[in-house]
Design an enzyme around this catalytic site. Structure first.
Site, short mmCIF file in Angstrom:
data_model
loop_
_atom_site.label_atom_id
_atom_site.label_comp_id
_atom_site.label_asym_id
_atom_site.label_seq_id
_atom_site.Cartn_x
_atom_site.Cartn_y
_atom_site.Cartn_z
CG ASN B 75 18.77 -7.22 62.90
OD1 ASN B 75 19.19 -7.48 61.77
ND2 ASN B 75 18.33 -8.16 63.73
CB CYS B 137 17.76 -14.14 58.44
SG CYS B 137 17.75 -12.39 58.12
CB THR B 203 15.64 -11.91 65.15
OG1 THR B 203 15.63 -12.15 63.75
CG2 THR B 203 17.03 -11.54 65.61
CB CYS B 345 4.29 -1.38 103.88
SG CYS B 345 3.04 -0.43 102.98
CB CYS B 348 3.70 3.08 96.92
SG CYS B 348 3.54 1.33 96.51
CB CYS B 351 -0.11 -4.09 96.87
SG CYS B 351 -0.43 -3.12 98.36
C1 LIG Z 1 21.99 -6.87 63.86
C2 LIG Z 1 21.77 -8.34 63.93
C3 LIG Z 1 22.20 -9.13 62.89
C4 LIG Z 1 22.03 -10.50 62.96
N1 LIG Z 1 22.52 -11.24 61.96
C5 LIG Z 1 22.42 -12.60 62.04
C6 LIG Z 1 23.04 -13.43 61.08
O1 LIG Z 1 23.68 -12.95 60.16
N2 LIG Z 1 22.92 -14.74 61.20
C7 LIG Z 1 22.23 -15.32 62.23
O2 LIG Z 1 22.16 -16.56 62.29
N3 LIG Z 1 21.63 -14.57 63.17
C8 LIG Z 1 21.73 -13.23 63.09
N4 LIG Z 1 21.18 -12.47 64.09
C9 LIG Z 1 20.43 -13.12 65.20
C10 LIG Z 1 21.33 -13.37 66.42
O3 LIG Z 1 22.39 -14.26 66.10
C11 LIG Z 1 20.54 -13.98 67.58
O4 LIG Z 1 20.00 -15.22 67.18
C12 LIG Z 1 19.40 -13.10 68.04
O5 LIG Z 1 19.78 -11.76 68.01
C13 LIG Z 1 18.91 -13.45 69.47
O6 LIG Z 1 19.92 -13.32 70.44
P1 LIG Z 1 20.08 -12.02 71.40
O7 LIG Z 1 18.77 -11.81 72.07
O8 LIG Z 1 21.22 -12.33 72.31
O9 LIG Z 1 20.41 -10.88 70.50
C14 LIG Z 1 21.35 -11.10 64.05
C15 LIG Z 1 20.92 -10.28 65.08
C16 LIG Z 1 21.14 -8.92 65.04
C17 LIG Z 1 20.68 -8.06 66.17
S1 SF4 Z 2 2.90 -2.16 97.09
FE1 SF4 Z 2 1.61 -2.26 98.91
S2 SF4 Z 2 2.84 -3.39 100.38
FE2 SF4 Z 2 4.24 -2.70 98.80
S3 SF4 Z 2 5.03 -0.76 99.58
FE3 SF4 Z 2 3.29 -0.26 98.26
S4 SF4 Z 2 1.57 -0.16 99.69
FE4 SF4 Z 2 3.20 -1.22 100.77
#
Ligand SMILES: Cc1cc2nc3c(=O)[nH]c(=O)nc-3n(C[C@H](O)[C@H](O)[C@H](O)COP(=O)(O)O)c2cc1C
Ligand code: SF4
Ligand SMILES: Cc1cc2nc3c(=O)[nH]c(=O)nc-3n(C[C@H](O)[C@H](O)[C@H](O)COP(=O)(O)OP(=O)(O)OC[C@H]3O[C@@H](n4cnc5c(N)ncnc54)[C@H](O)[C@@H]3O)c2cc1C
Ligand code: SF4
Ligand code: SF4
Lengths: 461, 428
Positions: B75, B137, B203, B345, B348, B351
């Site tokens: 974002n 941020c 983030t 198995c 596929c 592995c």
């Molecule tokens: C759109 C968006 C806006 C955000 N705005 C802020 C903000 O204003 N202040 C803040 O501390 N973190 C902000 N964050 C970060 C989130 O609080 C959080 O730390 C981060 O997204 C990781 O958590 P998650 O993986 O659950 O999203 C924002 C994140 C997103 C996606």
């Molecule tokens: S990954 Fe290997 S063990 Fe798993 S289903 Fe496929 S062939 Fe069989």
């Protein structure tokens, strides 16, 4: 002559046209992506081995997932230039989808056919717009090859041979190309004139010309071609229909299922095709099932398919049998026709019950009668050996070696007219492709010899 | 039923699930809906000094996996774009109407003592339970000397934390940026500044994708894009490690942690708690699915605790910390071999190709009588890396079996093949 008339049950024309719409509507982008995402991208995948043309299925599905639809189609078409028809007509339940590893788990197999159609349709639409064929021809070899029969075997041969740099002339008895793609496959599998669209696409590679209305044995001979071309490929399929050899077979209302299907496929409006009120289909294969289902779709009141052995011996797959039952086709087993009755026009047919006695199928003497005003014979096609001369033939099919060469050097054959695998479109395509590669190799080996027909002007016939 | 209540930096919460400072906590309307669904608390969308910032459109880019599932979003949104007094009034109202829920005020300002102090005081007066310092941020705000521009300089982390501590008598959470090399440096700085807790992670600086038609990064604003903040499932592993680092480090061990980053489910939350977090914050998962996800977080966590016999969160909090060690403390004599269950198995080949191309060529294909394929592990070549087990699509089809080799626990520092060890041994 067939007259235009309303279908017996007076179903509205519209209903009939609708009944013949696409059996499996195409997947849209989203659905295709979701389905592609289920594929495990197996290594040395069993689905590939189960495809007669060995399409690299995990790769083309992966390419759908990576949004490389052009590449996906190319992967398919490289192995099978009629991937579009095969996607619609292959009995996938006994081929690729039947072998998908997901069958071993608790999941449904990947819808390989539907995905294949998605990719190929995409590329064919694109090519139809911009005209650029996805495969390029190798430099001109100066060699000229002849093909007899513009069915899937002949056209697949022609395409691969053209790609390898040879010039190809196809001799086709009928006024249109496609063979059973055009005249035989069920209408609801090949909607919107797909067979012809696919052929236009295929011919886009260049270097292929088709002569229509040219029949081997009538308009030209094998030796004519042998003189004029560096190699010949025979892909004449199985042109003749089997006969029952019972009283009443020549009455009106008794016809080969294949000609019934052919009329239907060629009809501008399905609702104008004449059908019976009470249809009886004799046979247990694909053709029988297709004829039965299509009669029902045309509005027949009752459609009964009668097969002389048990359900499991039918060459129609379980899936096809279910499709027939779903379409209200009655399937009766263990009976064979003994006579057809009627005054000029058939009005009923008698069956004798059958049983395996001492390991042989035999009549029990017990009979029953079915009312029938249309009786369709689907008891197998036969090769018409017209014009094949001294070519070695065994069990009604042309004999070839492992290089698709017949008993006559330089003359190759493939498709239904040889015994390579099942009589399926996909097998015919594989035969044509491999035969082209074999001829190409043989010609390269013989490069010392000058091309036979390089300067002989127009092809014969 | 297990008791999910928790206490963090002296604040009591009915459960450990808070919404992180972000769009879900932007205004009263959202916060009330979140409380209705059961969230224990919210960290209000970051407040700044008036006039409010102005945002651009569009604001989000998505990172999808092979199967089309979202693994992360990116974002380029700034802090709250609404006037401060509107936000503060709504905070007051929410506090009054939802007395059992926690509201933390998030804030940021330029590196100016007076600005930080005045803003902190105003927010504190709205009745919040605590104050979180947004020092993370990594887009937009940092270009104005705020957010990660502060969080990346330990002295500034310490200073801002101290400024806020000096003027408000509330718990202070310093929210850390992951866009640094060693999380312990800013964590120790926060501690030195007097933080009661650290919140992490904010983030991760990122470009989520490039639009190959327009030849510009996504999200695109009139043909141009910029780097943004990455979050969601994909950042969970980064966050888990940073939380563990702080929990394992002697100097920061007692610092309370409000864990953030890629938490989608009760299990994610439980993992952070096991690594020492007192509570968790969620943003992306709520943005993708709505506030209702907290219902399963609550139900799932309590079922897990009941199953394990944990009565309170403290019963398992930090339990995985002692088992999180340096590589040098691992037992070199521990040995595993892959075991393939032929019954389950599905043939596929995944592995095989994984081991063959990229590991140790230890899975052979044999033809079976029924025409199928049998996959056989060659014990002598198998190094027990787990790769095959992870790529196998069938649950529990490949399992890793410990080899009873009877060898003692042996670490690398003591290992005979360790050149450093040899040198020591020889010098003795
Ligand atoms: C759109 C968006 C806006 C955000 N705005 C802020 C903000 O204003 N202040 C803040 O501390 N973190 C902000 N964050 C970060 C989130 O609080 C959080 O730390 C981060 O997204 C990781 O958590 P998650 O993986 O659950 O999203 C924002 C994140 C997103 C996606
Ligand atoms: S990954 Fe290997 S063990 Fe798993 S289903 Fe496929 S062939 Fe069989
Ligand atoms: C009713 C029916 C339904 C079927 N449904 C399916 C299906 O759903 N899926 C599937 O995979 N397969 C199906 N099949 C089988 C499939 O159609 C064939 O296996 C395939 O078409 C064989 O291809 P071919 O090129 O060998 O022969 P054909 O398709 O028969 O083509 C032969 C071509 O040669 C021409 N020809 C014949 N004799 C001469 C001559 N003397 N001189 C010049 N040209 C000549 C013909 O006019 C024709 O164009 C079906 C078959 C039938 C009969
Ligand atoms: S067997 Fe099934 S899952 Fe495996 S590659 Fe083929 S279609 Fe995909
Ligand atoms: S554990 Fe690693 S080395 Fe052993 S078989 Fe699996 S992939 Fe190969």
């Amino acid at each position: 002559m067939r007259k235009k008339q309303l279908s017996p049950t007076h179903k509205r024309d519209m209903d009939i046209e609708r009944a013949f719409s696409d059996l499996h509507p195409p997947l849209d982008a989203g659905a295709a992506f979701i389905e592609a995402s289920r594929c495990l991208y197996c290594y040395d995948a069993p689905c590939i081995n189960a495809c007669p043309t060995a399409i690299d299925i995990p790769t083309f599905i992966h390419q759908i997932r990576t949004d490389n639809l052009d590449g996906s189609a190319r992967t398919i078409l490289d192995a099978n230039i009629m991937g579009g028809t095969c996607a619609r007509a292959c009995p996938t339940e006994i081929l690729c989808e039947g072998a998908c590893v997901l069958n071993k788990g608790d999941e449904k197999p990947i819808r390989i056919g539907a995905l294949q159609r998605r990719s190929v349709d995409h590329l064919m639409d694109k090519v139809a717009k911009n005209g650029t064929h996805p495969f390029q021809r190798a430099p001109q070899s100066g060699r000229r090859l002849a093909v007899i029969g513009a069915g899937p075997a002949g056209l697949s041969f022609a395409h691969r041979a053209a790609m390898l740099g040879h010039d190809v002339t196809v001799y086709e008895a009928r006024p249109k190309p496609g063979g059973l793609n055009e005249y035989g496959l069920a209408a609801y599998k090949m909607v919107d004139d797909f067979a012809q669209k696919e052929i236009d696409f295929l011919l886009g590679i260049g270097g292929i010309s088709i002569k229509y209305g040219k029949k081997l044995g009538e308009d030209f001979s094998l030796s004519d071609l042998k003189k004029q071309y560096d190699g010949v490929f025979i892909g004449i399929g199985l042109g003749g229909s089997g006969t029952l050899g019972i009283p009443g077979e020549d009455l009106d209302g008794v016809e080969p299922a294949l000609s019934f299907i052919e009329h239907l496929r060629q009809a501008k409006q399905k609702s104008h095709v004449k059908c019976g009120r009470h249809v009886v289909v004799i046979g247990g294969g694909n053709t029988a099932i297709d004829a039965a289902i299509q009669s029902k779709k045309l509005g027949a009141e009752t459609v009964t398919l009668v097969y002389r052995r048990g359900d499991d011996s039918m060459s129609a797959t379980a899936w096809e049998r279910d499709l027939a039952r779903l379409n209200d086709v009655q399937i009766r087993t263990w009976a064979r026709p003994s006579s057809i009755g009627g005054d000029q026009k058939a009005d009923h047919i008698m069956f004798e019950r059958t049983k395996i006695i001492d390991g042989r199928l035999q009549g029990t003497g017990e009979t029953y009668r079915l009312t029938a005003d249309l009786i369709l014979k689907a008891i197998g096609q036969k090769m018409l050996p017209l014009g094949l001369g001294d070519l070695q033939i065994k069990n009604g099919r042309i004999v070839v070696d492992d290089q698709y060469q017949t008993s006559m050097p330089g003359i190759y054959a493939g498709g239904d007219c040889i015994q390579s695998g099942d009589d399926l479109t996909v097998q015919a395509v594989q035969d044509g492709k491999l035969a082209a590669l074999a001829i190409d190799q043989a010609l390269t080996r013989n490069d010392a010899q000058p091309p036979v027909a390089a300067h002989s002007g127009k092809g014969g016939a | 039923m297990a008791d999910l209540s928790c206490r963090i930096a002296g604040i009591d919460s009915i459960n450990p699930f808070w919404l992180a400072s972000a769009p879900p906590t932007d205004k009263k309307y959202n916060v009330v809906r979140a409380f209705q669904k059961g969230w224990g608390g919210v960290v209000w969308k970051t407040l700044g000094v008036d006039p409010p910032v102005v945002n651009v459109t569009s604001r989000y880019g998505l990172h999808k996996d092979f199967k089309g599932a979202t693994i992360g979003i990116n974002n380029i949104e700034l802090i709250s774009d609404r006037p401060l007094d509107v936000n503060l009034r709504e905070i007051e109202e929410c506090r009054r109407e939802w007395p059992d829920r926690v509201i933390i005020g998030s804030m940021m300002a330029e590196m100016d003592e007076q600005a930080w102090k005045e803003l902190a005081i105003r927010i504190a007066n709205s009745g919040v339970h605590g104050i979180e310092l947004n020092l993370g941020c990594p887009h937009g705000m940092c270009e104005r000397g705020m957010g990660s521009a502060i969080g990346q300089v330990p002295e500034m982390v310490e200073k801002t934390t101290r400024w806020v501590r000096e003027v408000v008598d509330l718990p202070v959470f310093t929210k850390l940026t992951p866009n640094i090399t060693d999380i312990l440096v800013p964590a120790e700085a926060a501690l030195a500044g007097g933080a009661h807790a650290v919140s992490l992670i904010n983030t991760v600086n990122s470009i989520v994708s490039v639009d190959l038609d327009a030849m510009a990064p996504d999200p695109m604003i009139d043909g141009k894009g910029t780097h943004g903040g990455y979050c969601g499932s994909a950042v969970k592993p980064i966050a888990l490690n940073m939380v563990a680092e702080i929990a394992r480090n002697a100097a920061t061990r007692d610092l309370e942690i409000s864990a953030i980053g890629g938490i989608n489910t009760w299990r994610d939350a439980a993992e952070f708690i096991a690594l020492g977090a007192s509570g968790v914050q969620v943003c992306t998962a709520a943005m993708l699915y709505g506030f209702r996800i907290v219902e399963d977080m609550i139900a799932g966590l309590s079922a897990f605790m009941d199953e394990k016999g944990y009565k309170t969160l403290d019963d398992f909090r930090g339990r995985a910390v002692a088992n999180t060690v340096d590589w040098n403390e691992l037992n070199m004599n521990f040995d595993l071999k892959a075991r393939i269950d032929e019954e389950s198995c599905i043939e596929c080949g995944r592995c095989h190709i994984a081991c063959e191309d990229t590991s140790h060529q230890a899975i052979r294909i044999e033809a079976k009588d029924d025409g199928g394929r049998r996959f056989v592990v060659i014990d002598d070549d198998c190094v027990g890396c787990n790769l095959c087990m992870h790529v196998c699509p069938v649950d529990q089809c490949i399992e890793m079996e410990p080899v009873a080799n009877g060898l003692p626990h042996l670490t690398w520092p003591d290992h005979p093949k360790n050149p450093a060890h040899k040198a020591v041994a020889e010098s003795v």
